[in-house]
Write an enzyme that holds these catalytic residues in place. Structure first.
Site, PDB file in Angstrom:
ATOM      1  N   ASP A 142       0.850  -1.192   0.000  1.00 41.03           N
ATOM      2  CA  ASP A 142       0.000   0.000   0.000  1.00 41.03           C
ATOM      3  C   ASP A 142       0.890   1.248   0.000  1.00 41.03           C
ATOM      4  O   ASP A 142       1.807   1.365   0.823  1.00 41.03           O
ATOM      5  CB  ASP A 142      -0.852  -0.049   1.282  1.00 41.03           C
ATOM      6  CG  ASP A 142      -1.956   0.980   1.303  1.00 41.03           C
ATOM      7  OD1 ASP A 142      -2.404   1.395   0.215  1.00 41.03           O
ATOM      8  OD2 ASP A 142      -2.389   1.347   2.417  1.00 41.03           O
TER       9      ASP A 142
ATOM     10  N   ASP B  11       2.943   5.024  -5.502  1.00 38.40           N
ATOM     11  CA  ASP B  11       2.184   6.265  -5.288  1.00 38.40           C
ATOM     12  C   ASP B  11       3.088   7.472  -5.538  1.00 38.40           C
ATOM     13  O   ASP B  11       3.839   7.899  -4.663  1.00 38.40           O
ATOM     14  CB  ASP B  11       1.633   6.285  -3.860  1.00 38.40           C
ATOM     15  CG  ASP B  11       0.791   7.528  -3.597  1.00 38.40           C
ATOM     16  OD1 ASP B  11       0.694   8.383  -4.508  1.00 38.40           O
ATOM     17  OD2 ASP B  11       0.241   7.648  -2.485  1.00 38.40           O
TER      18      ASP B  11
ATOM     19  N   HIS C  18      -7.783   9.881   3.854  1.00 40.30           N
ATOM     20  CA  HIS C  18      -7.313   8.918   4.845  1.00 40.30           C
ATOM     21  C   HIS C  18      -7.657   9.339   6.279  1.00 40.30           C
ATOM     22  O   HIS C  18      -7.818  10.519   6.562  1.00 40.30           O
ATOM     23  CB  HIS C  18      -5.796   8.755   4.725  1.00 40.30           C
ATOM     24  CG  HIS C  18      -5.382   8.089   3.454  1.00 40.30           C
ATOM     25  ND1 HIS C  18      -4.802   8.762   2.420  1.00 40.30           N
ATOM     26  CD2 HIS C  18      -5.509   6.807   3.036  1.00 40.30           C
ATOM     27  CE1 HIS C  18      -4.566   7.927   1.417  1.00 40.30           C
ATOM     28  NE2 HIS C  18      -4.989   6.721   1.764  1.00 40.30           N
TER      29      HIS C  18
ATOM     30  N   SER D  15     -12.764   4.282   4.694  1.00 41.86           N
ATOM     31  CA  SER D  15     -13.374   3.900   5.969  1.00 41.86           C
ATOM     32  C   SER D  15     -14.612   4.752   6.204  1.00 41.86           C
ATOM     33  O   SER D  15     -14.681   5.904   5.770  1.00 41.86           O
ATOM     34  CB  SER D  15     -12.375   4.098   7.119  1.00 41.86           C
ATOM     35  OG  SER D  15     -11.526   2.966   7.210  1.00 41.86           O
TER      36      SER D  15
ATOM     37  N   SER E 138      -8.672   2.544   8.677  1.00 44.91           N
ATOM     38  CA  SER E 138      -9.087   3.244   9.913  1.00 44.91           C
ATOM     39  C   SER E 138     -10.210   2.511  10.643  1.00 44.91           C
ATOM     40  O   SER E 138     -10.223   2.455  11.879  1.00 44.91           O
ATOM     41  CB  SER E 138      -9.532   4.673   9.585  1.00 44.91           C
ATOM     42  OG  SER E 138      -8.441   5.399   9.071  1.00 44.91           O
TER      43      SER E 138
HETATM   44  O1  G3H Z   1      -3.555   4.727   3.669  1.00 45.97           O
HETATM   45  C1  G3H Z   1      -2.792   4.434   4.567  1.00 45.97           C
HETATM   46  C2  G3H Z   1      -3.041   3.351   5.502  1.00 45.97           C
HETATM   47  O2  G3H Z   1      -4.028   3.687   6.425  1.00 45.97           O
HETATM   48  C3  G3H Z   1      -1.763   2.916   6.131  1.00 45.97           C
HETATM   49  O3  G3H Z   1      -1.384   3.752   7.172  1.00 45.97           O
HETATM   50  O4  G3H Z   1       1.012   4.279   6.832  1.00 45.97           O
HETATM   51  O5  G3H Z   1      -0.057   4.342   9.117  1.00 45.97           O
HETATM   52  O6  G3H Z   1       0.365   2.160   7.978  1.00 45.97           O
HETATM   53  P1  G3H Z   1       0.072   3.631   7.805  1.00 45.97           P
HETATM   54  P1  13P Z   2      -8.890   4.754   5.576  1.00 53.01           P
HETATM   55  O1  13P Z   2      -8.002   5.628   6.424  1.00 53.01           O
HETATM   56  O2  13P Z   2     -10.114   5.465   5.171  1.00 53.01           O
HETATM   57  O3  13P Z   2      -9.158   3.448   6.196  1.00 53.01           O
HETATM   58  O4  13P Z   2      -8.084   4.476   4.193  1.00 53.01           O
HETATM   59  C1  13P Z   2      -7.155   3.442   4.110  1.00 53.01           C
HETATM   60  C2  13P Z   2      -6.375   3.480   2.857  1.00 53.01           C
HETATM   61  O5  13P Z   2      -6.675   4.182   1.909  1.00 53.01           O
HETATM   62  C3  13P Z   2      -5.184   2.630   2.765  1.00 53.01           C
HETATM   63  O6  13P Z   2      -4.458   2.856   1.611  1.00 53.01           O
HETATM   64 ZN    ZN Z   3      -4.529   4.878   0.921  1.00 55.96          ZN
END
Ligand code: G3H
Ligand code: 13P
Ligand code: ZN
Length: 319
Positions: free
Chosen positions: A82, A104, A178, A224, A267
């Site tokens: 991701d 990205d 996000h 989310s 989230s």
């Molecule tokens: O879109 C991002 C995801 O919620 C991942 O978040 O970079 O804190 O693991 P993180």
């Molecule tokens: P949320 O913060 O809305 O859960 O999005 C997660 C996301 O886009 C991970 O790449």
């Molecule tokens: Zn994302």
């Protein structure tokens, strides 16, 4: 069954008018909660690992935990990076066995985004993996991956981007963001109970993108919904999350019926887990065995993912 790419999943989802859930994973309980839910509903699944998750849990642990889930469930599972922020990170994940990576470069100029995405696509395709890229930027404040101010995807750029990069799916910005605070209170109205109601997503942009890219899988990040029942439990048990608000689930359901084949959720998992743990500690202040308080947290995740699969994604029974 070994890990699979998302290619076939997306083709079936596009034709079937549903989407695949892409859930972020950071530890064993999260992986178990998600995969048990998907297995019981026979749903195809994407588990995604961020750069931060890889740094937190270390690359081998997450890889092996996901492999364990594949063995335990027998489900088709796609393991996805991701928000990969560089060619080197994407290459490292493909080398580790990820079947899908996101590069990205959405905050970079168009030509630079194309250049780096092209390099990642060449490497990934040579090694049997698929690639997601992004056009437009999501607003929101969370770690390294989002921007204070977002910009919607420009539909007039998508055909050139996809044809020049050879990318397999495209994340677009239509108003999601996000984190647990997706909209400022002043952007929202309030319903009769005083709960914030956010502005609608820009379906006009999604429809124009789909018209220009027929049959091509679209991805929604920041999807989310910030279930208010979890926010309430958190706030009633020592937390402090005022005005947390997400994307209404009926809008995601609608997007899943259109060209959106992958819906990213992180989230809501965090909220489910935190609500379970906070409530448990409040009710059992004398307990200190992690198995005791992680069990309800894992159960919350499982119930949440079942709900998403059936009521939001529509991918139950599609594995
Ligand atoms: O879109 C991002 C995801 O919620 C991942 O978040 O970079 O804190 O693991 P993180
Ligand atoms: P949320 O913060 O809305 O859960 O999005 C997660 C996301 O886009 C991970 O790449
Ligand atoms: Zn994302």
């Amino acid at each position: 069954m070994p890990l699979v790419t998302s290619k076939e999943m997306f083709a079936k989802a596009y034709d079937g008018g549903y989407a695949i859930g892409a859930f972020n994973v950071n530890n064993m309980e999260i992986i178990q909660g998600i995969t048990e839910a998907a297995a019981e509903l026979n749903a195809p699944l994407i588990l995604q690992v961020s750069k931060g998750a890889r740094a937190y849990a270390n690359r081998t642990y997450l890889m092996k935990l996901v492999e364990a889930a594949v063995i335990e469930t027998g489900l088709p599972i796609c393991l996805h990076l991701d928000h990969g922020d560089s060619y080197d990170l994407c290459k490292a994940c493909v080398d580790d066995g990820f079947t899908s990576v996101m590069i990205d470069q959405s905050s970079k100029p168009f030509e630079e985004n194309i250049e780096v995405t092209k390099q990642v696509v060449a490497y990934a395709h040579d090694h049997g993996a698929v690639v997601e890229a992004e056009l437009g930027t999501l607003s929101g404040i969370e770690d390294e991956i989002s921007h204070a101010v977002g910009s919607y995807t420009r539909p007039e750029e998508v055909e050139e981007f996809v044809s020049r990069t050879g990318v397999d799916s495209l994340a677009i910005a239509i108003g999601t963001s996000h984190g647990a605070y997706k909209f400022k209170p002043e952007q929202c109205t309030r319903n009769a109970d005083g709960v914030l109601v956010p502005p609608p997503l820009r379906f006009d942009i999604l429809e124009e993108v789909s018209r220009r890219l027929p049959g091509f899988p679209i991805v929604l990040h920041g999807s989310s919904s910030v279930p208010q029942e979890f926010v309430k439990i958190i706030n009633e048990h020592g937390g402090n999350m005022p005005n947390a608000v997400g994307v209404p689930e009926d809008q995601l359901r609608h997007a899943a019926k259109l060209s959106v084949c992958k819906i990213n959720i992180d989230s809501d998992l965090r909220l489910a887990m935190t609500a379970g743990i906070r409530q448990y500690f409040d009710e059992h202040p004398e307990h200190f065995d992690p198995r005791q308080y992680l069990k309800p947290a894992r159960a919350n995740i499982k119930a949440l993912v079942k709900h998403k699969i059936v009521d939001v994604l529509g991918c139950d029974g599609k594995a």
